[in-house]
Write a protein that holds these residues in place. Structure first.
Motif, PDB file in Angstrom:
ATOM      1  N   SER A 163       0.798  -1.247   0.084  1.00  0.00           N
ATOM      2  CA  SER A 163       0.088  -0.086   0.138  1.00  0.00           C
ATOM      3  C   SER A 163       1.022   1.228   0.149  1.00  0.00           C
ATOM      4  CB  SER A 163      -1.016  -0.009   1.422  1.00  0.00           C
ATOM      5  OG  SER A 163      -0.234   0.076   2.439  1.00  0.00           O
ATOM      6  N   VAL A 164       0.113   2.423  -0.195  1.00  0.00           N
ATOM      7  CA  VAL A 164       1.003   3.664   0.018  1.00  0.00           C
ATOM      8  C   VAL A 164       0.305   4.270   1.038  1.00  0.00           C
ATOM      9  CG1 VAL A 164       0.943   5.922  -1.353  1.00  0.00           C
ATOM     10  CG2 VAL A 164       1.406   3.867  -2.694  1.00  0.00           C
ATOM     11  N   LEU A 165       0.998   4.972   1.846  1.00  0.00           N
ATOM     12  CA  LEU A 165       0.546   5.339   3.182  1.00  0.00           C
ATOM     13  C   LEU A 165       1.388   6.859   3.397  1.00  0.00           C
ATOM     14  CD1 LEU A 165       2.661   4.684   5.551  1.00  0.00           C
ATOM     15  CD2 LEU A 165       1.571   2.395   5.493  1.00  0.00           C
ATOM     16  N   HIS A 166       0.932   7.373   4.310  1.00  0.00           N
ATOM     17  CA  HIS A 166       1.761   8.849   4.643  1.00  0.00           C
ATOM     18  C   HIS A 166       2.466   8.513   6.063  1.00  0.00           C
ATOM     19  CE1 HIS A 166       2.847  13.098   4.359  1.00  0.00           C
ATOM     20  NE2 HIS A 166       2.466  13.237   5.486  1.00  0.00           N
ATOM     21  N   ALA A 167       3.714   8.328   5.972  1.00  0.00           N
ATOM     22  CA  ALA A 167       4.286   7.993   7.225  1.00  0.00           C
ATOM     23  C   ALA A 167       4.411   9.095   8.384  1.00  0.00           C
ATOM     24  CB  ALA A 167       5.767   7.463   6.953  1.00  0.00           C
ATOM     25  N   PRO A 168       3.945   8.356   9.713  1.00  0.00           N
ATOM     26  CA  PRO A 168       3.858   9.407  10.772  1.00  0.00           C
ATOM     27  C   PRO A 168       5.180  10.020  11.243  1.00  0.00           C
ATOM     28  CG  PRO A 168       2.851   7.123  11.265  1.00  0.00           C
ATOM     29  CD  PRO A 168       3.387   7.158  10.086  1.00  0.00           C
ATOM     30  N   ARG A 169       5.205  11.056  11.769  1.00  0.00           N
ATOM     31  CA  ARG A 169       6.618  11.658  12.290  1.00  0.00           C
ATOM     32  C   ARG A 169       6.954  11.256  13.408  1.00  0.00           C
ATOM     33  NH1 ARG A 169       7.178  16.287   8.847  1.00  0.00           N
ATOM     34  NH2 ARG A 169       5.261  16.995   7.539  1.00  0.00           N
ATOM     35  N   PHE A 170       7.024   9.999  13.490  1.00  0.00           N
ATOM     36  CA  PHE A 170       7.421   9.463  14.893  1.00  0.00           C
ATOM     37  C   PHE A 170       7.948   8.068  14.691  1.00  0.00           C
ATOM     38  CE2 PHE A 170       2.993   9.307  15.119  1.00  0.00           C
ATOM     39  CZ  PHE A 170       2.811   7.989  15.122  1.00  0.00           C
ATOM     40  N   PRO A 171       8.734   7.378  15.430  1.00  0.00           N
ATOM     41  CA  PRO A 171       9.261   5.963  15.392  1.00  0.00           C
ATOM     42  C   PRO A 171       8.206   5.106  15.517  1.00  0.00           C
ATOM     43  CG  PRO A 171      10.608   7.181  17.219  1.00  0.00           C
ATOM     44  CD  PRO A 171       9.385   8.088  16.688  1.00  0.00           C
ATOM     45  N   PRO A 172       8.313   3.900  14.798  1.00  0.00           N
ATOM     46  CA  PRO A 172       9.443   3.362  14.278  1.00  0.00           C
ATOM     47  C   PRO A 172       9.938   3.812  13.066  1.00  0.00           C
ATOM     48  CG  PRO A 172       7.736   1.738  14.113  1.00  0.00           C
ATOM     49  CD  PRO A 172       7.227   3.031  14.935  1.00  0.00           C
ATOM     50  N   PHE A 173       9.459   4.613  12.323  1.00  0.00           N
ATOM     51  CA  PHE A 173       9.735   4.885  11.123  1.00  0.00           C
ATOM     52  C   PHE A 173      10.926   5.934  11.285  1.00  0.00           C
ATOM     53  CE2 PHE A 173       5.324   4.383  11.433  1.00  0.00           C
ATOM     54  CZ  PHE A 173       5.108   3.431  10.084  1.00  0.00           C
TER      55      PHE A 173
ATOM     56  N   LEU B 229      12.231   9.042   6.253  1.00  0.00           N
ATOM     57  CA  LEU B 229      10.657   8.888   5.602  1.00  0.00           C
ATOM     58  C   LEU B 229       9.475   9.399   6.495  1.00  0.00           C
ATOM     59  CD1 LEU B 229      11.337   5.205   4.756  1.00  0.00           C
ATOM     60  CD2 LEU B 229      11.465   7.086   3.153  1.00  0.00           C
ATOM     61  N   ARG B 230       9.982   9.980   7.550  1.00  0.00           N
ATOM     62  CA  ARG B 230       8.939  10.576   8.547  1.00  0.00           C
ATOM     63  C   ARG B 230       8.122  11.652   7.658  1.00  0.00           C
ATOM     64  NH1 ARG B 230      11.984  10.663  14.179  1.00  0.00           N
ATOM     65  NH2 ARG B 230      12.411   8.375  14.224  1.00  0.00           N
ATOM     66  N   GLY B 231       6.837  11.663   7.799  1.00  0.00           N
ATOM     67  CA  GLY B 231       6.070  12.745   7.273  1.00  0.00           C
ATOM     68  C   GLY B 231       5.972  12.749   5.664  1.00  0.00           C
ATOM     69  N   THR B 232       6.381  11.631   5.036  1.00  0.00           N
ATOM     70  CA  THR B 232       6.392  11.648   3.695  1.00  0.00           C
ATOM     71  C   THR B 232       5.370  10.576   3.249  1.00  0.00           C
ATOM     72  OG1 THR B 232       8.202  10.292   3.389  1.00  0.00           O
ATOM     73  CG2 THR B 232       8.789  12.443   3.575  1.00  0.00           C
TER      74      THR B 232
ATOM     75  N   GLY C 157      -0.277  -4.900  16.726  1.00  0.00           N
ATOM     76  CA  GLY C 157      -0.243  -4.186  15.430  1.00  0.00           C
ATOM     77  C   GLY C 157       1.169  -4.074  15.049  1.00  0.00           C
ATOM     78  N   GLN C 158       2.100  -4.931  15.582  1.00  0.00           N
ATOM     79  CA  GLN C 158       3.633  -4.793  15.273  1.00  0.00           C
ATOM     80  C   GLN C 158       3.967  -5.592  13.979  1.00  0.00           C
ATOM     81  OE1 GLN C 158       5.887  -5.853  18.756  1.00  0.00           O
ATOM     82  NE2 GLN C 158       4.819  -4.701  19.986  1.00  0.00           N
ATOM     83  N   VAL C 159       2.976  -6.368  13.298  1.00  0.00           N
ATOM     84  CA  VAL C 159       3.547  -6.976  12.263  1.00  0.00           C
ATOM     85  C   VAL C 159       3.669  -6.073  11.149  1.00  0.00           C
ATOM     86  CG1 VAL C 159       2.758  -8.582  10.549  1.00  0.00           C
ATOM     87  CG2 VAL C 159       2.668  -9.410  12.804  1.00  0.00           C
ATOM     88  N   ALA C 160       2.751  -5.240  11.072  1.00  0.00           N
ATOM     89  CA  ALA C 160       2.556  -4.173  10.022  1.00  0.00           C
ATOM     90  C   ALA C 160       2.997  -2.824  10.487  1.00  0.00           C
ATOM     91  CB  ALA C 160       1.168  -4.051   9.315  1.00  0.00           C
ATOM     92  N   ALA C 161       3.646  -2.622  11.748  1.00  0.00           N
ATOM     93  CA  ALA C 161       3.808  -1.299  12.290  1.00  0.00           C
ATOM     94  C   ALA C 161       2.689  -0.303  12.316  1.00  0.00           C
ATOM     95  CB  ALA C 161       5.237  -0.632  11.692  1.00  0.00           C
ATOM     96  N   ARG C 162       1.675  -1.108  12.747  1.00  0.00           N
ATOM     97  CA  ARG C 162       0.461  -0.158  12.834  1.00  0.00           C
ATOM     98  C   ARG C 162       0.479   0.763  14.218  1.00  0.00           C
ATOM     99  NH1 ARG C 162      -4.970   0.102  11.203  1.00  0.00           N
ATOM    100  NH2 ARG C 162      -6.470   0.743  12.649  1.00  0.00           N
ATOM    101  N   PRO C 163       0.522   1.985  14.149  1.00  0.00           N
ATOM    102  CA  PRO C 163       0.649   2.858  15.248  1.00  0.00           C
ATOM    103  C   PRO C 163      -0.592   3.243  16.008  1.00  0.00           C
ATOM    104  CG  PRO C 163       0.596   4.312  13.400  1.00  0.00           C
ATOM    105  CD  PRO C 163       0.513   2.706  12.975  1.00  0.00           C
ATOM    106  N   ARG C 164      -0.899   3.546  17.201  1.00  0.00           N
ATOM    107  CA  ARG C 164      -2.161   3.675  17.777  1.00  0.00           C
ATOM    108  C   ARG C 164      -2.894   4.675  16.987  1.00  0.00           C
ATOM    109  NH1 ARG C 164      -0.390   3.138  24.346  1.00  0.00           N
ATOM    110  NH2 ARG C 164       0.423   1.222  24.419  1.00  0.00           N
TER     111      ARG C 164
END
Length: 246
Positions: free
Chosen positions: A152-162, A166-169, A214-221
């Motif tokens: 998928s295409v998503l907008h990465a959050p501005r915090f770890p684990p990203f 890549l944060r915010g992009t 949600g850690q398999v796909a790095a799903r944040p809260r």
């Protein structure tokens, strides 16, 4: 939770997947959960339930054994394959991916023996979209029969684990999971997927409990904005018998 060796679980229809997964993982068992632990058990199952174990164990709907429900006349009934009333047998098939009938109260479903998953995700900058999609499509015929992937295409959050770069992009997000380990995921397929070096590679051994977090796909809260039009899942369920899911 019904203890092994029966490998079945009972759930309140309003319960979240995360709660059930935590209880199951303590016994070395796992339901056919997906990437989002904060959805309801009933909605996920009645919609089909295509999760990380779909290719090796089938869909969540196919593992559904019984459903206690209230029909339109207010009667409490049990949908099951061996029900005395033919209407209750038909109702079970309606619950297995067709959205169900009446108001569901309790579900019983089969579990799979899964202690660990080889799972995780890879991220690429959005400018590599065409190359990554092409490599993913070419790798699908060569990956192992138990390996499930989503892209998928998503907008990465501005915090770890990203990673900071890549944060915010916008990023390309490829998640994967297999209960059979990396040795059963074709090396040829893996090489195709990683030919374009990812900006982050978080593949590794994950405890089944990580599905609840949600850690398999790095799903944040907090939710991640996602382009639904670019989301796809590889592979068809191996054992689902529900109509329409062949």
């Amino acid at each position: 939770m019904t203890p092994a060796p029966s490998r079945t679980a009972e759930s309140n229809a309003l319960r979240l997947l995360a709660i059930d997964i935590r209880l199951q993982a303590r016994c070395g068992l796992l339901g056919r959960s997906g990437s989002a632990p904060d959805v309801g058990v009933s909605g996920y199952t009645f919609g089909g339930g295509v999760g990380w174990l779909a290719r090796s164990e089938g869909m969540a709907a196919a593992a559904l054994r019984t459903v206690d429900y209230v029909d339109g006349r207010g009667t409490i009934r049990r949908a099951a394959e061996d029900a005395d009333d033919l209407a209750d047998r038909d109702a079970l098939w309606a619950f297995r991916g067709g959205g169900g009938v009446g108001v569901a109260a309790r579900l019983e479903f089969g579990l799979a023996a899964v202690h660990d998953l080889w799972a995780g995700y890879l991220l690429w900058p959005i400018e590599h979209l065409e190359a990554v999609i092409s490599a993913w499509a070419a790798a699908l015929p060569r990956v192992g029969p138990a390996l499930a992937t989503t892209i998928s295409v998503l907008h990465a959050p501005r915090f770890p684990p990203f990673p900071e770069s890549l944060r915010g992009t916008p990023v390309i997000h490829l998640a994967l999971a297999s209960p059979q380990g990396p040795e059963h995921a074709s090396s040829t397929g893996q090489q195709r997927l990683t030919r374009r070096a990812p900006g982050q590679d978080r593949r590794g051994i994950r405890r089944a409990l990580h599905c609840a977090q949600g850690q398999v796909a790095a799903r944040p809260r907090a939710g991640i904005p996602r382009s639904a039009a670019t989301t796809a899942r590889a592979g068809s369920p191996a054992r689902s018998r529900a109509p329409g899911f062949l």
